[in-house]
Enzyme design. Structure first.
Site, PDB file in Angstrom:
ATOM      1  N   HIS A 107      -0.025  -1.550  -7.199  1.00 28.95           N
ATOM      2  CA  HIS A 107      -0.947  -1.367  -6.077  1.00 28.95           C
ATOM      3  C   HIS A 107      -2.383  -1.488  -6.566  1.00 28.95           C
ATOM      4  O   HIS A 107      -2.818  -0.707  -7.406  1.00 28.95           O
ATOM      5  CB  HIS A 107      -0.692   0.015  -5.436  1.00 28.95           C
ATOM      6  CG  HIS A 107      -1.591   0.332  -4.305  1.00 28.95           C
ATOM      7  ND1 HIS A 107      -2.086   1.600  -4.083  1.00 28.95           N
ATOM      8  CD2 HIS A 107      -2.105  -0.446  -3.317  1.00 28.95           C
ATOM      9  CE1 HIS A 107      -2.854   1.582  -3.006  1.00 28.95           C
ATOM     10  NE2 HIS A 107      -2.878   0.351  -2.525  1.00 28.95           N
ATOM     11  N   SER A 110       0.827  -1.209   0.000  1.00 30.55           N
ATOM     12  CA  SER A 110       0.000   0.000   0.000  1.00 30.55           C
ATOM     13  C   SER A 110       0.856   1.250   0.000  1.00 30.55           C
ATOM     14  O   SER A 110       0.385   2.328  -0.362  1.00 30.55           O
ATOM     15  CB  SER A 110      -0.880   0.022   1.250  1.00 30.55           C
ATOM     16  OG  SER A 110      -1.743  -1.077   1.264  1.00 30.55           O
ATOM     17  N   GLU A 136      -2.198   1.294  -9.690  1.00 33.71           N
ATOM     18  CA  GLU A 136      -1.137   2.284  -9.458  1.00 33.71           C
ATOM     19  C   GLU A 136       0.171   1.516  -9.696  1.00 33.71           C
ATOM     20  O   GLU A 136       0.520   0.630  -8.916  1.00 33.71           O
ATOM     21  CB  GLU A 136      -1.240   2.753  -7.996  1.00 33.71           C
ATOM     22  CG  GLU A 136      -0.887   4.183  -7.755  1.00 33.71           C
ATOM     23  CD  GLU A 136      -1.154   4.605  -6.290  1.00 33.71           C
ATOM     24  OE1 GLU A 136      -1.346   3.747  -5.413  1.00 33.71           O
ATOM     25  OE2 GLU A 136      -1.143   5.806  -6.046  1.00 33.71           O
ATOM     26  N   ASN A 194      -3.090   6.516  -1.482  1.00 33.89           N
ATOM     27  CA  ASN A 194      -3.108   6.502  -0.015  1.00 33.89           C
ATOM     28  C   ASN A 194      -2.593   7.793   0.607  1.00 33.89           C
ATOM     29  O   ASN A 194      -3.066   8.191   1.668  1.00 33.89           O
ATOM     30  CB  ASN A 194      -2.337   5.293   0.516  1.00 33.89           C
ATOM     31  CG  ASN A 194      -3.207   4.043   0.446  1.00 33.89           C
ATOM     32  OD1 ASN A 194      -4.416   4.118   0.594  1.00 33.89           O
ATOM     33  ND2 ASN A 194      -2.594   2.902   0.192  1.00 33.89           N
TER      34      ASN A 194
HETATM   35  N1  LIG Z   1      -6.700  -4.948   2.286  1.00 36.42           N
HETATM   36  C1  LIG Z   1      -6.693  -3.891   1.480  1.00 36.42           C
HETATM   37  O1  LIG Z   1      -7.689  -3.164   1.349  1.00 36.42           O
HETATM   38  C2  LIG Z   1      -5.455  -3.573   0.667  1.00 36.42           C
HETATM   39  C3  LIG Z   1      -5.579  -2.770  -0.461  1.00 36.42           C
HETATM   40  C4  LIG Z   1      -4.432  -2.534  -1.252  1.00 36.42           C
HETATM   41  C5  LIG Z   1      -3.213  -3.066  -0.874  1.00 36.42           C
HETATM   42  N2  LIG Z   1      -3.136  -3.828   0.253  1.00 36.42           N
HETATM   43  C6  LIG Z   1      -1.821  -4.398   0.587  1.00 36.42           C
HETATM   44  O2  LIG Z   1      -1.814  -5.765   0.173  1.00 36.42           O
HETATM   45  C7  LIG Z   1      -0.967  -6.521   1.034  1.00 36.42           C
HETATM   46  C8  LIG Z   1      -1.761  -7.684   1.601  1.00 36.42           C
HETATM   47  O3  LIG Z   1      -2.868  -7.189   2.306  1.00 36.42           O
HETATM   48  P1  LIG Z   1      -4.121  -8.117   2.673  1.00 36.42           P
HETATM   49  O4  LIG Z   1      -5.170  -7.199   3.180  1.00 36.42           O
HETATM   50  O5  LIG Z   1      -4.422  -9.044   1.549  1.00 36.42           O
HETATM   51  O6  LIG Z   1      -3.516  -8.960   3.887  1.00 36.42           O
HETATM   52  P2  LIG Z   1      -4.059 -10.335   4.507  1.00 36.42           P
HETATM   53  O7  LIG Z   1      -3.587 -10.369   5.905  1.00 36.42           O
HETATM   54  O8  LIG Z   1      -5.521 -10.493   4.226  1.00 36.42           O
HETATM   55  O9  LIG Z   1      -3.303 -11.459   3.652  1.00 36.42           O
HETATM   56  C9  LIG Z   1      -1.910 -11.655   3.715  1.00 36.42           C
HETATM   57  C10 LIG Z   1      -1.637 -13.140   3.503  1.00 36.42           C
HETATM   58  O10 LIG Z   1      -0.234 -13.323   3.371  1.00 36.42           O
HETATM   59  C11 LIG Z   1       0.084 -14.568   3.965  1.00 36.42           C
HETATM   60  N3  LIG Z   1       1.506 -14.637   4.234  1.00 36.42           N
HETATM   61  C12 LIG Z   1       2.202 -14.120   5.282  1.00 36.42           C
HETATM   62  N4  LIG Z   1       3.508 -14.426   5.153  1.00 36.42           N
HETATM   63  C13 LIG Z   1       3.637 -15.156   4.020  1.00 36.42           C
HETATM   64  C14 LIG Z   1       4.740 -15.766   3.357  1.00 36.42           C
HETATM   65  N5  LIG Z   1       5.974 -15.695   3.845  1.00 36.42           N
HETATM   66  N6  LIG Z   1       4.510 -16.444   2.195  1.00 36.42           N
HETATM   67  C15 LIG Z   1       3.245 -16.547   1.684  1.00 36.42           C
HETATM   68  N7  LIG Z   1       2.160 -15.983   2.291  1.00 36.42           N
HETATM   69  C16 LIG Z   1       2.362 -15.302   3.431  1.00 36.42           C
HETATM   70  C17 LIG Z   1      -0.793 -14.623   5.202  1.00 36.42           C
HETATM   71  O11 LIG Z   1      -0.941 -15.964   5.673  1.00 36.42           O
HETATM   72  C18 LIG Z   1      -2.092 -14.024   4.691  1.00 36.42           C
HETATM   73  O12 LIG Z   1      -2.984 -15.017   4.210  1.00 36.42           O
HETATM   74  C19 LIG Z   1      -0.451  -5.545   2.092  1.00 36.42           C
HETATM   75  O13 LIG Z   1       0.805  -5.049   1.698  1.00 36.42           O
HETATM   76  C20 LIG Z   1      -1.484  -4.442   2.078  1.00 36.42           C
HETATM   77  O14 LIG Z   1      -0.975  -3.200   2.528  1.00 36.42           O
HETATM   78  C21 LIG Z   1      -4.209  -4.113   1.032  1.00 36.42           C
END
Ligand SMILES: NC(=O)c1ccc[n+]([C@@H]2O[C@H](COP(=O)([O-])OP(=O)(O)OC[C@H]3O[C@@H](n4cnc5c(N)ncnc54)[C@H](O)[C@@H]3O)[C@@H](O)[C@H]2O)c1
Length: 250
Positions: free
Chosen positions: A147, A126, A159, A200
């Site tokens: 992104h 993000s 993005e 963001n």
């Molecule tokens: N949730 C949102 O609205 C959003 C929007 C845009 C970007 N993001 C970004 O996307 C990324 C993920 O966010 P999310 O909300 O999907 O998180 P999340 O917690 O829902 O999912 C993350 C996943 O990664 C897995 N994980 C952790 N370590 C790992 C590894 N070593 N190898 C493989 N898998 C692993 C976890 O088990 C989990 O299932 C973050 O960087 C976040 O900032 C999130």
């Protein structure tokens, strides 16, 4: 052959909220997609999001966004696994693990060692520095930010974040894939000193000011929302946006 030839494989690391949605979009767009997670339960939940989830394939068929054949075909292109090597063998890998710079750097180091030389490595961070992540690899020219917004199957955001070392062909390939996924790629520059890129940084600045207006007793949250909708034709005011982004848009 470019990544637009849909025979090629795209890997997604992390099967959480974003990773599962991203994997779904790629599979629907025609790419063979493999999504990995270290957590079996996350993989099960990720598969459920893709099939029966609110923005999943079953709902897309109900709402006539996809035919049942298209949904079945997308599902047949999508594999969930705990094996990072299967993901690393892809032509493009998109990382979507939690927002932690050390975790992301470790994963990029790992992917860099396992992946073929030409594999592009993208991060869905993000707002963490793409430059720092790229510097952990031996292929900074193939490292880029991509992104997405949540829910990935719905939101048009792409993005694309370049660093001073990202190559033109990396940008072009990722932008083309984003377009093939029905997104609107906009290429912006990494700026390591500040968390966030465009969406963001501006969103959080707006939320901070809206909170300050309420704290100063100038207006209530509802009044702030109404004023911003009426003045700028925003679809929702700042507090409505936070509700939508965290609890889903009604
Ligand atoms: N949730 C949102 O609205 C959003 C929007 C845009 C970007 N993001 C970004 O996307 C990324 C993920 O966010 P999310 O909300 O999907 O998180 P999340 O917690 O829902 O999912 C993350 C996943 O990664 C897995 N994980 C952790 N370590 C790992 C590894 N070593 N190898 C493989 N898998 C692993 C976890 O088990 C989990 O299932 C973050 O960087 C976040 O900032 C999130």
């Amino acid at each position: 052959m470019t990544l637009l030839s849909r025979d090629l494989t795209i890997g997604v690391v992390g099967a959480g909220v974003m990773g599962s949605g991203i994997a779904q979009v790629l599979a629907v767009a025609g790419y063979k997609t493999v999504c990995c997670d270290i957590d079996e339960q996350a993989l099960t939940q990720g598969r459920e999001h893709v099939t029966t989830g609110r923005y999943g394939l079953d709902r897309a068929v109900e709402r006539e966004k996809l035919t049942s054949e298209e949904a079945a075909s997308a599902l047949s292109r999508l594999q969930f696994t705990t094996d990072l090597d299967l993901v690393a063998a892809s032509d493009l890998v998109i990382e979507a693990v939690p927002e932690n710079i050390d975790l992301k750097i470790n994963i990029f180091r790992d992917l860099d060692q396992r992946a073929p030389q030409a594999t592009i490595l993208a991060s869905n961070t993000s707002g963490l520095s793409i430059n720092k992540i790229a510097a952990a690899t031996s292929r900074p020219e193939l490292v880029v930010g991509w992104h997405w917004a949540s829910p990935a199957p719905v939101m048009a955001l792409a993005e694309i974040i370049r660093t001073p070392t990202t190559s033109e062909s990396t940008i072009a390939t990722v932008s083309e894939v984003a377009q093939a996924c029905g997104k609107n790629p906009v290429v912006v520059n990494d700026f390591p000193e500040v968390w966030g890129f465009v969406a963001n940084r501006i969103y959080f600045a707006m939320i901070a000011e809206a909170n300050q207006v309420v704290a100063d007793g100038v207006a209530t949250k509802d009044q702030v929302d109404q004023i911003m909708v009426d003045c700028f034709r925003w679809p929702a005011g700042p507090f409505g946006m936070v509700r939508g982004a965290t609890k889903g848009w009604s």
